[in-house]
Design a protein around this motif. Sequence first.
Motif, PDB file in Angstrom:
ATOM      1  N   LEU A 133      43.605  46.806  29.242  1.00  0.00           N
ATOM      2  CA  LEU A 133      44.090  48.172  28.993  1.00  0.00           C
ATOM      3  C   LEU A 133      43.359  49.230  29.806  1.00  0.00           C
ATOM      4  CD1 LEU A 133      44.048  47.870  25.084  1.00  0.00           C
ATOM      5  CD2 LEU A 133      46.009  47.480  26.565  1.00  0.00           C
ATOM      6  N   LEU A 134      42.281  48.842  30.471  1.00  0.00           N
ATOM      7  CA  LEU A 134      41.365  49.801  31.094  1.00  0.00           C
ATOM      8  C   LEU A 134      42.044  50.735  32.091  1.00  0.00           C
ATOM      9  CD1 LEU A 134      38.461  50.780  31.291  1.00  0.00           C
ATOM     10  CD2 LEU A 134      37.968  48.920  32.864  1.00  0.00           C
ATOM     11  N   ASN A 135      42.895  50.192  32.957  1.00  0.00           N
ATOM     12  CA  ASN A 135      43.545  51.023  33.974  1.00  0.00           C
ATOM     13  C   ASN A 135      44.372  52.151  33.383  1.00  0.00           C
ATOM     14  OD1 ASN A 135      42.935  50.593  36.657  1.00  0.00           O
ATOM     15  ND2 ASN A 135      44.007  48.647  36.679  1.00  0.00           N
ATOM     16  N   ASN A 136      45.001  51.889  32.223  1.00  0.00           N
ATOM     17  CA  ASN A 136      45.849  52.909  31.589  1.00  0.00           C
ATOM     18  C   ASN A 136      45.051  53.995  30.882  1.00  0.00           C
ATOM     19  OD1 ASN A 136      48.061  51.441  32.437  1.00  0.00           O
ATOM     20  ND2 ASN A 136      48.126  50.222  30.565  1.00  0.00           N
ATOM     21  N   MET A 137      43.727  53.781  30.715  1.00  0.00           N
ATOM     22  CA  MET A 137      42.914  54.783  30.015  1.00  0.00           C
ATOM     23  C   MET A 137      42.630  55.983  30.910  1.00  0.00           C
ATOM     24  SD  MET A 137      40.161  52.468  27.974  1.00  0.00           S
ATOM     25  CE  MET A 137      40.673  51.165  26.863  1.00  0.00           C
ATOM     26  N   GLY A 138      42.613  55.742  32.225  1.00  0.00           N
ATOM     27  CA  GLY A 138      42.357  56.836  33.150  1.00  0.00           C
ATOM     28  C   GLY A 138      40.892  57.209  33.241  1.00  0.00           C
ATOM     29  N   ASP A 139      40.622  58.370  33.847  1.00  0.00           N
ATOM     30  CA  ASP A 139      39.252  58.765  34.197  1.00  0.00           C
ATOM     31  C   ASP A 139      38.318  58.934  33.015  1.00  0.00           C
ATOM     32  OD1 ASP A 139      40.165  58.698  36.731  1.00  0.00           O
ATOM     33  OD2 ASP A 139      40.002  60.846  37.148  1.00  0.00           O
ATOM     34  N   VAL A 140      38.883  59.132  31.808  1.00  0.00           N
ATOM     35  CA  VAL A 140      38.032  59.302  30.631  1.00  0.00           C
ATOM     36  C   VAL A 140      37.096  58.109  30.441  1.00  0.00           C
ATOM     37  CG1 VAL A 140      39.813  58.388  29.092  1.00  0.00           C
ATOM     38  CG2 VAL A 140      37.987  59.753  28.147  1.00  0.00           C
ATOM     39  N   ALA A 141      37.543  56.929  30.864  1.00  0.00           N
ATOM     40  CA  ALA A 141      36.727  55.720  30.673  1.00  0.00           C
ATOM     41  C   ALA A 141      35.585  55.614  31.686  1.00  0.00           C
ATOM     42  CB  ALA A 141      37.610  54.482  30.780  1.00  0.00           C
ATOM     43  N   LEU A 142      35.673  56.359  32.782  1.00  0.00           N
ATOM     44  CA  LEU A 142      34.633  56.265  33.834  1.00  0.00           C
ATOM     45  C   LEU A 142      33.255  56.552  33.253  1.00  0.00           C
ATOM     46  CD1 LEU A 142      36.448  58.039  36.814  1.00  0.00           C
ATOM     47  CD2 LEU A 142      35.683  55.665  36.775  1.00  0.00           C
ATOM     48  N   GLY A 143      32.294  55.698  33.607  1.00  0.00           N
ATOM     49  CA  GLY A 143      30.919  55.910  33.166  1.00  0.00           C
ATOM     50  C   GLY A 143      30.569  55.279  31.834  1.00  0.00           C
ATOM     51  N   ALA A 144      31.581  54.776  31.084  1.00  0.00           N
ATOM     52  CA  ALA A 144      31.283  54.116  29.798  1.00  0.00           C
ATOM     53  C   ALA A 144      30.412  52.887  30.065  1.00  0.00           C
ATOM     54  CB  ALA A 144      32.566  53.713  29.092  1.00  0.00           C
ATOM     55  N   ILE A 145      29.351  52.747  29.291  1.00  0.00           N
ATOM     56  CA  ILE A 145      28.434  51.614  29.433  1.00  0.00           C
ATOM     57  C   ILE A 145      28.686  50.648  28.285  1.00  0.00           C
ATOM     58  CG2 ILE A 145      26.008  50.861  29.506  1.00  0.00           C
ATOM     59  CD1 ILE A 145      26.499  52.638  31.861  1.00  0.00           C
ATOM     60  N   THR A 146      28.960  49.397  28.633  1.00  0.00           N
ATOM     61  CA  THR A 146      29.209  48.393  27.592  1.00  0.00           C
ATOM     62  C   THR A 146      28.445  47.108  27.908  1.00  0.00           C
ATOM     63  OG1 THR A 146      31.178  47.658  28.783  1.00  0.00           O
ATOM     64  CG2 THR A 146      31.528  49.238  27.006  1.00  0.00           C
ATOM     65  N   THR A 147      28.262  46.300  26.874  1.00  0.00           N
ATOM     66  CA  THR A 147      27.666  44.971  27.058  1.00  0.00           C
ATOM     67  C   THR A 147      28.682  43.946  26.580  1.00  0.00           C
ATOM     68  OG1 THR A 147      26.534  45.441  24.964  1.00  0.00           O
ATOM     69  CG2 THR A 147      25.191  45.512  26.953  1.00  0.00           C
ATOM     70  N   GLN A 148      28.939  42.934  27.409  1.00  0.00           N
ATOM     71  CA  GLN A 148      29.959  41.939  27.070  1.00  0.00           C
ATOM     72  C   GLN A 148      29.735  40.688  27.912  1.00  0.00           C
ATOM     73  OE1 GLN A 148      31.774  42.422  24.547  1.00  0.00           O
ATOM     74  NE2 GLN A 148      33.877  41.751  24.717  1.00  0.00           N
ATOM     75  N   HIS A 149      30.418  39.616  27.529  1.00  0.00           N
ATOM     76  CA  HIS A 149      30.234  38.327  28.198  1.00  0.00           C
ATOM     77  C   HIS A 149      31.175  38.108  29.371  1.00  0.00           C
ATOM     78  CE1 HIS A 149      33.274  37.940  25.080  1.00  0.00           C
ATOM     79  NE2 HIS A 149      33.815  36.973  25.786  1.00  0.00           N
ATOM     80  N   TYR A 150      32.189  38.989  29.521  1.00  0.00           N
ATOM     81  CA  TYR A 150      33.143  38.771  30.616  1.00  0.00           C
ATOM     82  C   TYR A 150      33.712  40.081  31.128  1.00  0.00           C
ATOM     83  CZ  TYR A 150      37.140  37.412  33.395  1.00  0.00           C
ATOM     84  OH  TYR A 150      38.027  37.287  34.443  1.00  0.00           O
ATOM     85  N   SER A 151      33.847  40.154  32.440  1.00  0.00           N
ATOM     86  CA  SER A 151      34.588  41.232  33.090  1.00  0.00           C
ATOM     87  C   SER A 151      35.442  40.599  34.182  1.00  0.00           C
ATOM     88  CB  SER A 151      33.618  42.235  33.723  1.00  0.00           C
ATOM     89  OG  SER A 151      34.306  43.039  34.673  1.00  0.00           O
ATOM     90  N   ALA A 152      36.649  41.127  34.371  1.00  0.00           N
ATOM     91  CA  ALA A 152      37.509  40.628  35.453  1.00  0.00           C
ATOM     92  C   ALA A 152      36.846  40.859  36.812  1.00  0.00           C
ATOM     93  CB  ALA A 152      38.871  41.327  35.405  1.00  0.00           C
ATOM     94  N   ALA A 153      35.872  41.777  36.852  1.00  0.00           N
ATOM     95  CA  ALA A 153      35.158  42.062  38.109  1.00  0.00           C
ATOM     96  C   ALA A 153      33.921  41.166  38.285  1.00  0.00           C
ATOM     97  CB  ALA A 153      34.744  43.530  38.138  1.00  0.00           C
ATOM     98  N   HIS A 154      33.685  40.217  37.370  1.00  0.00           N
ATOM     99  CA  HIS A 154      32.505  39.339  37.486  1.00  0.00           C
ATOM    100  C   HIS A 154      32.516  38.650  38.853  1.00  0.00           C
ATOM    101  CE1 HIS A 154      29.279  36.659  36.382  1.00  0.00           C
ATOM    102  NE2 HIS A 154      30.029  35.611  36.641  1.00  0.00           N
ATOM    103  N   ASP A 155      31.376  38.730  39.519  1.00  0.00           N
ATOM    104  CA  ASP A 155      31.316  38.284  40.915  1.00  0.00           C
ATOM    105  C   ASP A 155      30.870  36.818  41.011  1.00  0.00           C
ATOM    106  OD1 ASP A 155      31.305  38.200  43.643  1.00  0.00           O
ATOM    107  OD2 ASP A 155      29.532  39.458  43.915  1.00  0.00           O
ATOM    108  N   SER A 156      31.847  35.916  40.954  1.00  0.00           N
ATOM    109  CA  SER A 156      31.551  34.491  41.163  1.00  0.00           C
ATOM    110  C   SER A 156      32.800  33.841  41.733  1.00  0.00           C
ATOM    111  CB  SER A 156      31.159  33.813  39.841  1.00  0.00           C
ATOM    112  OG  SER A 156      32.301  33.601  39.030  1.00  0.00           O
ATOM    113  N   PRO A 157      32.642  32.731  42.501  1.00  0.00           N
ATOM    114  CA  PRO A 157      33.820  32.059  43.049  1.00  0.00           C
ATOM    115  C   PRO A 157      34.766  31.567  41.947  1.00  0.00           C
ATOM    116  CG  PRO A 157      31.773  30.918  43.726  1.00  0.00           C
ATOM    117  CD  PRO A 157      31.384  32.132  42.948  1.00  0.00           C
ATOM    118  N   GLU A 158      34.199  31.084  40.833  1.00  0.00           N
ATOM    119  CA  GLU A 158      35.020  30.580  39.719  1.00  0.00           C
ATOM    120  C   GLU A 158      35.891  31.707  39.150  1.00  0.00           C
ATOM    121  OE1 GLU A 158      31.508  27.986  40.169  1.00  0.00           O
ATOM    122  OE2 GLU A 158      31.673  30.153  39.856  1.00  0.00           O
ATOM    123  N   ASN A 159      35.286  32.902  38.999  1.00  0.00           N
ATOM    124  CA  ASN A 159      36.047  34.012  38.417  1.00  0.00           C
ATOM    125  C   ASN A 159      37.092  34.556  39.382  1.00  0.00           C
ATOM    126  OD1 ASN A 159      36.632  35.876  36.269  1.00  0.00           O
ATOM    127  ND2 ASN A 159      35.790  37.438  37.611  1.00  0.00           N
TER     128      ASN A 159
END
Length: 388
Positions: free
Chosen positions: A255-281
């Motif tokens: 849903l992140l893209n539809n939230m728009g600029d309001v979400a910019l800068g939010a700091i979260t802790t989680q086990h997965y991001s689509a931006a995780h930098d690995s060949p598997e991801n």
Amino acid sequence: MLRRTFLGAAAALLGLTGAALAQEPLKIGLILPMTGPFASTGRQIEAAAKLYMQQNGDTVAGKKIQLIVKDDTGTADVTKRLAQELIVNDKIAVMAGFGLTPLALAPAPLATQAKVPAVVMAAATATITEASPYIVRTSFTLPQATVPMADWAAQNGIKKVATLVSDYGPGIDAEKAFTTAFTAKGGQVENLRVPLANPDFSPFLQKVADAKPDALFVFVPSGIGAQFMKQFVERGLDKSGIRLIGPGDVTDDDLLNNMGDVALGAITTQHYSAAHDSPENKAFVEAFKKANNGMRPNFMAVGGYDGMHLIYEGLKKTSGQGGQALIDAMKGMSWTSPRGPVSIDPQTRDIVQNIYVRKVERKDGELYNVEFATIPNVKDPVKAAKSN
């Protein structure tokens, strides 16, 4: 002569029955909220499970795998009824899915009675795996994602926090884990709880605006984040200087893209991001988008994908046997997931994984949770504290 022919025919018939039984498919009952407010969770997990099967085939240990998807509409009574039907009528070897805590807890006694392993791919209250010795989890626990957030906040000049959580198992888990860890480091916390059904965040956000904390810690279930963000902006909190922090559910990749600029800068802790930098991801995200009209996978998808991996690898170890043998085979298993290295804790049957600190940034014209720090091999802190 006649007798010999009859016996021969009977033996042949028995042989055929045995062959037919050998060909009986191994059925996985996937119970998910496919409609209702939590449908994004069901959609993500179903897509990930199907992608895993597409990539790894539908035969394990010489047996055909059949995936049976059922919609529980996000209602615990329906989950329980569907689990019963799948066990009794469909003779499933494994049940899986479970989009929310009440939905994971409802069929737990059935899993125990029928000795059918239940793979929790989403629900995140710490105690879920204690509800049945046949439950194993490939998602995460809220305390697992939350304690690192409290540590980060304390280390980064945040002294006073308001917590705003959905009023049910995981929200209470998140509130308790954050409050305990943050106050232990000298922080101040004010707790607010929002109803899970039809949440209206406005009156609670007004309280936050009046209290003027350094940060607002938010937990809402996956799929509700956009609604929260909309009301956050309507109350002017995006311009108030109050930092937005929390576990990653609120900035869900789906849903992140539809939230728009309001979400910019939010700091979260989680086990997965689509931006995780690995060949598997990178391979996972590319394949997932290709199979689902460009839909971006979120942390629910990776829970579903890894859940299927755990089932497949467990069945390989047991030569296609279910029950106790399968749950035993799953304990202690480890592999490299799109999220990073993971393992199943043999004592608790919970997943052990890295937790990442992320910031919402714009990247290639889209919003992503960009990881900037890693806390490796995090166990569920609630159970870890019990065993110490």
